[in-house]
Write an enzyme that holds these catalytic residues in place. Structure first.
Site, PDB file in Angstrom:
ATOM      1  N   CYS A 104       0.870  -1.153  -0.058  1.00 44.80           N
ATOM      2  CA  CYS A 104       0.164  -0.092   0.017  1.00 44.80           C
ATOM      3  C   CYS A 104       0.790   1.221   0.007  1.00 44.80           C
ATOM      4  CB  CYS A 104      -0.865   0.095   1.226  1.00 44.80           C
ATOM      5  SG  CYS A 104      -1.986   1.302   1.230  1.00 44.80           S
ATOM      6  N   SER A 162      -7.666  -5.955 -10.325  1.00 43.76           N
ATOM      7  CA  SER A 162      -7.795  -4.937  -9.584  1.00 43.76           C
ATOM      8  C   SER A 162      -8.659  -3.816  -9.928  1.00 43.76           C
ATOM      9  CB  SER A 162      -6.542  -4.544  -9.096  1.00 43.76           C
ATOM     10  OG  SER A 162      -5.700  -5.405  -8.390  1.00 43.76           O
ATOM     11  N   ASN A 204       0.445  -8.682 -10.923  1.00 42.08           N
ATOM     12  CA  ASN A 204      -0.787  -7.912 -10.685  1.00 42.08           C
ATOM     13  C   ASN A 204      -0.200  -6.524 -11.345  1.00 42.08           C
ATOM     14  OD1 ASN A 204      -1.581  -5.839  -8.046  1.00 42.08           O
ATOM     15  ND2 ASN A 204      -3.211  -6.649  -9.143  1.00 42.08           N
ATOM     16  N   LYS A 248       1.515  -9.676  -0.243  1.00 42.54           N
ATOM     17  CA  LYS A 248       1.460  -8.819  -1.556  1.00 42.54           C
ATOM     18  C   LYS A 248       2.176  -7.324  -1.522  1.00 42.54           C
ATOM     19  CE  LYS A 248      -2.551  -6.884  -4.520  1.00 42.54           C
ATOM     20  NZ  LYS A 248      -2.187  -5.284  -3.900  1.00 42.54           N
TER      21      LYS A 248
HETATM   22  C1  LIG Z   1      -9.445   1.637  -4.820  1.00 44.53           C
HETATM   23  C2  LIG Z   1      -8.266   0.956  -4.396  1.00 44.53           C
HETATM   24  C3  LIG Z   1      -7.997   0.167  -3.378  1.00 44.53           C
HETATM   25  C4  LIG Z   1      -6.940  -0.544  -2.831  1.00 44.53           C
HETATM   26  N1  LIG Z   1      -6.966  -1.364  -1.772  1.00 44.53           N
HETATM   27  C5  LIG Z   1      -6.057  -2.215  -1.755  1.00 44.53           C
HETATM   28  C6  LIG Z   1      -6.016  -3.035  -0.397  1.00 44.53           C
HETATM   29  O1  LIG Z   1      -6.771  -2.716   0.295  1.00 44.53           O
HETATM   30  N2  LIG Z   1      -5.044  -4.039  -0.241  1.00 44.53           N
HETATM   31  C7  LIG Z   1      -3.943  -4.240  -1.376  1.00 44.53           C
HETATM   32  O2  LIG Z   1      -3.121  -4.908  -1.332  1.00 44.53           O
HETATM   33  N3  LIG Z   1      -4.032  -3.259  -2.495  1.00 44.53           N
HETATM   34  C8  LIG Z   1      -5.013  -2.416  -2.624  1.00 44.53           C
HETATM   35  N4  LIG Z   1      -5.112  -1.835  -3.745  1.00 44.53           N
HETATM   36  C9  LIG Z   1      -3.971  -2.124  -4.712  1.00 44.53           C
HETATM   37  C10 LIG Z   1      -4.342  -3.231  -5.779  1.00 44.53           C
HETATM   38  O3  LIG Z   1      -4.829  -4.331  -5.386  1.00 44.53           O
HETATM   39  C11 LIG Z   1      -3.678  -3.611  -7.058  1.00 44.53           C
HETATM   40  O4  LIG Z   1      -2.358  -3.853  -6.418  1.00 44.53           O
HETATM   41  C12 LIG Z   1      -3.354  -2.506  -7.748  1.00 44.53           C
HETATM   42  O5  LIG Z   1      -4.617  -1.469  -8.059  1.00 44.53           O
HETATM   43  C13 LIG Z   1      -2.496  -2.659  -9.123  1.00 44.53           C
HETATM   44  O6  LIG Z   1      -3.388  -3.361  -9.977  1.00 44.53           O
HETATM   45  P1  LIG Z   1      -4.228  -2.696 -11.189  1.00 44.53           P
HETATM   46  O7  LIG Z   1      -3.193  -1.713 -11.992  1.00 44.53           O
HETATM   47  O8  LIG Z   1      -4.929  -3.764 -11.954  1.00 44.53           O
HETATM   48  O9  LIG Z   1      -5.165  -1.642 -10.456  1.00 44.53           O
HETATM   49  C14 LIG Z   1      -6.072  -0.808  -4.003  1.00 44.53           C
HETATM   50  C15 LIG Z   1      -6.251  -0.137  -5.289  1.00 44.53           C
HETATM   51  C16 LIG Z   1      -7.269   0.646  -5.584  1.00 44.53           C
HETATM   52  C17 LIG Z   1      -7.248   1.358  -6.800  1.00 44.53           C
END
Ligand SMILES: Cc1cc2nc3c(=O)[nH]c(=O)nc-3n(C[C@H](O)[C@H](O)[C@H](O)COP(=O)(O)O)c2cc1C
Length: 353
Positions: free
Chosen positions: A115, A239, A215, A154
């Site tokens: 995060c 995601s 991811n 993660k």
């Molecule tokens: C609104 C939002 C909330 C997220 N909350 C978390 C979370 O609680 N835990 C986590 O490990 N990653 C969280 N992420 C990161 C995503 O799980 C992911 O790693 C990231 O968005 C990259 O993937 P993408 O490019 O397909 O979106 C969050 C991302 C977004 C956009």
């Protein structure tokens, strides 16, 4: 037209083994704070019966000081397999939180080491653990000793371009007992900007024995196949592609299992799904559910005539009735324009299952 090579299909035809847990899908629904509550996960689960779900991240220190579990840790026995994701920097609080997660029904416990949000990193959690590998290692060791279920991590590729340390970090997580690593191919400094650097997922896959999940930027079946081909990853986590689109995990899973693409949902099907989402959020959370539903509703309202003004209206709803009325009117309009020729949601569900 996306093509599933026989090599890829056969490589992914066995269950994903996360320590002692076997999952019959290589596509995972990521943890998304403010999004992946029980209501959203039920929708994703409908279209992807086998995939691993993740809760929103839960603060282990917060859990230590409260008697009652927060709603975000609530798990429906129907929705397994599920992982509860925790964040913190204290191994002892995380171990205690992991035990509560298992008691709640978690099949695995995931530790958030990715995060980027300041509020989290300044307290030593999330991606700041990439800069504290000793602490990260202690966390994985202590949590693994505290629970019987697999502990997973993660994370991101590093803190910044100058500090890309994922190769050493990932190895240390595996040595400490992590049973799976999900890698978001961006640095902390990148936030969500720029393309995800999948090449790092490939490099990590080469050096670990535990499953590596790719991811970042998995927005379509096509992207999923490219990422799996390019990285050799054992699976993928979706995601942002699932925001307002709980169909994505199921679409990719179906393709990897059959080589066939499901027909995309029509605009009307997406709006029916939005309506159901809104009603369920209200039933589950009351007025807070309405406020949370606004962003979901705007994510659903895309890609059809009138979507822009519908988004503006849905962003301001004060009640379920107001939202349902707006959606029903939009559906009526689309039906008049011949947009509702697609299948009903139930039909699609039957195909997906
Ligand atoms: C609104 C939002 C909330 C997220 N909350 C978390 C979370 O609680 N835990 C986590 O490990 N990653 C969280 N992420 C990161 C995503 O799980 C992911 O790693 C990231 O968005 C990259 O993937 P993408 O490019 O397909 O979106 C969050 C991302 C977004 C956009």
């Amino acid at each position: 037209m996306v093509y599933l090579s026989p090599e890829l299909q056969s490589r992914l035809s066995t269950p994903l083994k996360i320590g002692s847990v076997e999952v019959n899908s290589r596509v995972l629904q990521s943890p998304l704070s403010g999004v992946t509550d029980l209501v959203f996960r039920r929708l994703v689960r409908r279209y992807s019966p086998d995939s691993m779900m993740y809760t929103e991240m839960v603060n282990a220190t917060g859990l230590h000081y409260v008697k009652q579990l927060p709603k975000i840790m609530e798990v429906d026995p129907q929705e397994l397999p599920i992982s509860i994701q925790l964040f913190d920097c204290r191994p002892d609080f995380l171990a205690e939180a992991a035990q509560k997660a298992v008691a709640e029904g978690a099949d695995t416990v995931d530790i958030n080491m990715g995060c980027p949000v300041n509020k989290i990193t300044k307290n030593g959690g999330g991606s700041s653990l990439l800069r504290q590998p000793d602490v990260a290692e202690a966390i994985v060791r202590e949590v693994s000793q505290a629970v019987e279920v697999p502990v997973t991590v993660k994370t991101r590729i590093g803190w910044s371009n100058q500090e890309i340390n994922i190769l050493e970090f990932a190895r240390r997580m595996e040595d400490a007992g992590a049973q799976m690593l999900t890698l978001h191919g961006r640095t902390r400094a990148q936030g969500y900007n720029g393309p995800a650097r999948w090449e790092w997922i490939g490099r990590v896959k080469e050096i670990l024995s535990i499953p590596v999940i790719g991811n970042g930027d998995i927005f379509s079946v096509d992207a999923a196949v490219r990422c799996l081909e390019e990285t050799g990853a054992d699976g993928l986590m979706c995601s942002r592609g699932t925001l307002g689109y709980p169909f994505l995990v199921g679409e990719i899973d179906y393709f990897l299992k059959t080589g066939k693409q499901l027909p995309p949902p029509t605009a009307v099907e997406r709006l029916l799904c939005a309506r159901e989402h809104l009603q369920a959020l209200y039933e589950y959370k009351g007025d807070r559910g309405i406020r949370q539903a606004r962003k979901h509703m705007t994510w659903y309202a895309k890609g059809f005539p009138g979507a822009g003004s519908l988004r503006g209206d849905l962003a301001k709803i004060e009640s379920v009735t107001a939202g349902v009325d707006l959606i029903d009117r939009a559906i009526e309009g689309l039906t008049g324009m011949g947009y509702a020729e697609g299948q009903e949601i139930e039909q699609r569900q039957a195909i997906a299952v």
